[in-house]
Enzyme design. Structure first.
Site, mmCIF file in Angstrom:
data_model
loop_
_atom_site.group_PDB
_atom_site.id
_atom_site.type_symbol
_atom_site.label_atom_id
_atom_site.label_comp_id
_atom_site.label_asym_id
_atom_site.label_seq_id
_atom_site.Cartn_x
_atom_site.Cartn_y
_atom_site.Cartn_z
ATOM 1 N N GLU A 1 166.646 -30.455 53.894
ATOM 2 C CA GLU A 1 165.619 -31.473 54.137
ATOM 3 C C GLU A 1 164.789 -31.063 55.343
ATOM 4 O O GLU A 1 165.346 -30.615 56.351
ATOM 5 C CB GLU A 1 166.213 -32.854 54.472
ATOM 6 C CG GLU A 1 166.691 -33.658 53.301
ATOM 7 C CD GLU A 1 167.176 -35.045 53.711
ATOM 8 O OE1 GLU A 1 166.661 -35.602 54.702
ATOM 9 O OE2 GLU A 1 168.085 -35.555 53.043
ATOM 10 N N GLU B 1 174.348 -35.660 55.655
ATOM 11 C CA GLU B 1 174.295 -36.027 57.072
ATOM 12 C C GLU B 1 175.399 -36.986 57.507
ATOM 13 O O GLU B 1 175.137 -38.176 57.757
ATOM 14 C CB GLU B 1 172.938 -36.662 57.397
ATOM 15 C CG GLU B 1 171.788 -35.700 57.294
ATOM 16 C CD GLU B 1 170.504 -36.251 57.904
ATOM 17 O OE1 GLU B 1 170.511 -37.372 58.430
ATOM 18 O OE2 GLU B 1 169.500 -35.543 57.855
HETATM 19 C C1 BGC Z 1 167.996 -38.571 55.351
HETATM 20 C C2 BGC Z 1 166.942 -39.107 54.388
HETATM 21 C C3 BGC Z 1 165.830 -39.756 55.177
HETATM 22 C C4 BGC Z 1 165.184 -38.692 56.037
HETATM 23 C C5 BGC Z 1 163.988 -39.183 56.860
HETATM 24 C C6 BGC Z 1 167.417 -37.862 56.538
HETATM 25 O O1 BGC Z 1 168.162 -38.195 57.642
HETATM 26 O O2 BGC Z 1 168.905 -37.753 54.671
HETATM 27 O O3 BGC Z 1 167.568 -39.972 53.497
HETATM 28 O O4 BGC Z 1 164.905 -40.395 54.380
HETATM 29 O O5 BGC Z 1 166.134 -38.211 56.943
HETATM 30 O O6 BGC Z 1 164.371 -40.156 57.762
#
Ligand code: BGC
Length: 445
Positions: free
Chosen positions: A356, A167
């Site tokens: 993610e 990101e």
């Molecule tokens: C990040 C993670 C973070 C998750 C939840 C993402 O932007 O890569 O490190 O914990 O979001 O906020």
């Protein structure tokens, strides 16, 4: 009821983590300080003053934690390498204990038949490099390239799946423009120079991995959010367009060789001129094997003349009475589908992996169980939207849930729990939540 086999037998199911959020031992075993160690040590930066030096103690418990990945049934484990564990000062001297640690993590995955996915940069810049200007300094690129080469040469025989940067918009905006994440810098000029150097690092990192590792599968990840206009007024629609340039298009377009999206947001024109970005158009470009998308929420925005530069303001899910998670993030699976569609429409995006996706809730342990029914529902909704996108031909090859276990959620400290496994931060006891059991069953279906 949705089944994992609906996605096809080659679909990759994984769970994702990041070094600074789980490892602990932040000043042990030869590791140098990172910007997150420095930032978290300052008062008032992390909610309730939570500290980053122990977190989930993964450094000592990685064998048990990787065994949990196996128990839950995931085929892949995504983790990141802490740059300052390999190079305590960001460059120069290498720390052999750090090198050995990641070999151990990789070997443990391989012994369990779990495919490791390594992220090279998940926000924890060595403090020594920040002292030279960090991502705002042109010297960061040579240092990052060296770090990438060291990791590729060291681990490239065993690990074929790599993610260059996590990101880029996340840390350049929160850390270099808004100051709410490490290193706590603010202002547009810090932001734009961090954007420029990050875009270069992303492509150059990809090129180094390609040159050093045979048969590497190389990706990078982008945060993304569908941007919706609050009303259909011209002002709101234009505000949404600017936010889309900033949050969704800023990094993918230079990566694809399209330059920065200045035609739709004139502020980027000034940035282009200042940094001479057109001269670098080929350097920003790299033909990634896959694009990682990370989605948590859509954003609804309205025009606001008082907000400098972007002139847009978020209308929060809560005030619109929309369902939201403990972070206040809107739950909206249609927007997940829509943003995947938006990224799929770039002709040169060949493969998309969801690297993610997940949700934080106010979990409670009751009678030795965490009954996180809302999280299960969240995953069901989002996976159904993903399946729809896949069935319509969008090139989606995998999905990684965020995250294995409750961890250090950056400026939120330990208050925001995203894990499939509950972490007791006092005892380090792990407890599989009902959502973890739901995944276990789903992955067998
Ligand atoms: C990040 C993670 C973070 C998750 C939840 C993402 O932007 O890569 O490190 O914990 O979001 O906020």
């Amino acid at each position: 009821m949705i089944k994992s086999t609906d996605f096809g037998k080659d679909f990759l199911w994984g769970v994702a983590t990041a070094a600074a959020q789980i490892e602990g031992t932040s000043d042990m075993y030869g590791k140098g300080p990172s910007i997150w160690d420095t930032f978290a040590a300052k008062s008032g930066k992390i909610k309730k003053g939570h500290k980053i030096n122990v977190t989930c103690d993964f450094y000592h418990r990685f064998r048990e934690d990787i065994a949990l990945v196996k128990v839950l049934g995931f085929k892949t484990f995504r983790f990141s390498i802490a740059w300052s564990r390999i190079l305590p000062f960001g460059k120069g001297e290498v720390n052999p204990e750090g090198i050995r640690f990641y070999h151990n993590v990789i070997d443990e995955c391989l012994e369990h038949g779990i495919v490791p996915y390594i992220t090279l940069y998940h926000w924890d810049l060595p403090q020594a490099l920040e002292d030279e200007g960090g991502w705002t300094s042109f010297s960061i690129n040579a240092a990052f390239n060296t770090f990438v080469s060291i990791c590729a040469i060291e681990y490239g025989d065993k690990v074929k799946n790599w993610i260059v940067i996590n990101e880029p918009f996340g840390y350049t905006s929160l850390g270099y423009m808004l100051g709410v994440h490490a290193p706590g810098k603010t202002g547009l000029s810090n932001f734009f120079s961090a954007v420029h150097h990050t875009a270069l690092a992303q492509a150059e990192g990809g090129k180094i991995l390609r040159a050093e590792i045979n048969n590497a599968n190389i990706g990078t990840t982008f945060s993304c959010s569908e941007i919706l206009a609050y009303t259909q007024s011209d002002n709101d629609i234009l505000a949404a367009k600017r936010v889309d340039c900033l949050m969704n298009r800023l990094f993918i377009e230079p990566t694809l060789g399209l330059g920065f999206p200045s035609a739709d947001w004139d502020v980027l024109e000034k940035f282009q001129i200042e940094y001479g970005t057109w001269r670098h158009i080929d350097r920003y470009k790299f033909d990634f094997d896959f694009i990682g998308l990370q989605n948590y929420f859509p954003l609804t925005v309205k025009y606001n003349a008082f907000i400098p530069v972007i002139q847009a303001w978020e209308v929060k899910a809560k005030s619109r009475k929309k369902p939201h998670t403990a972070m206040g993030w809107e739950i909206n699976a249609d927007s997940f589908y829509n943003i995947i569609k938006q990224f799929s429409s770039y002709p040169d995006v060949k493969n998309i992996m969801i690297t993610e996706n997940g949700a934080a809730y106010h979990d409670k342990v009751t009678d030795g169980k965490v009954n996180d029914a809302e999280r299960i529902e969240y995953f069901q909704l989002y996976l159904s939207a993903l399946l729809k996108a896949k069935n319509e031909g969008m090139p989606i090859t995998g999905y990684m849930a965020w995250t294995l276990m409750d961890n250090f959620e950056w400026a939120e400290g330990f208050n925001a729990r995203f894990g499939l496994v509950h972490t007791d931060f006092k005892t380090q006891e792990r407890l599989i939540k009902n959502s973890g059991y739901w995944w276990q069953k789903f992955l067998k279906s």
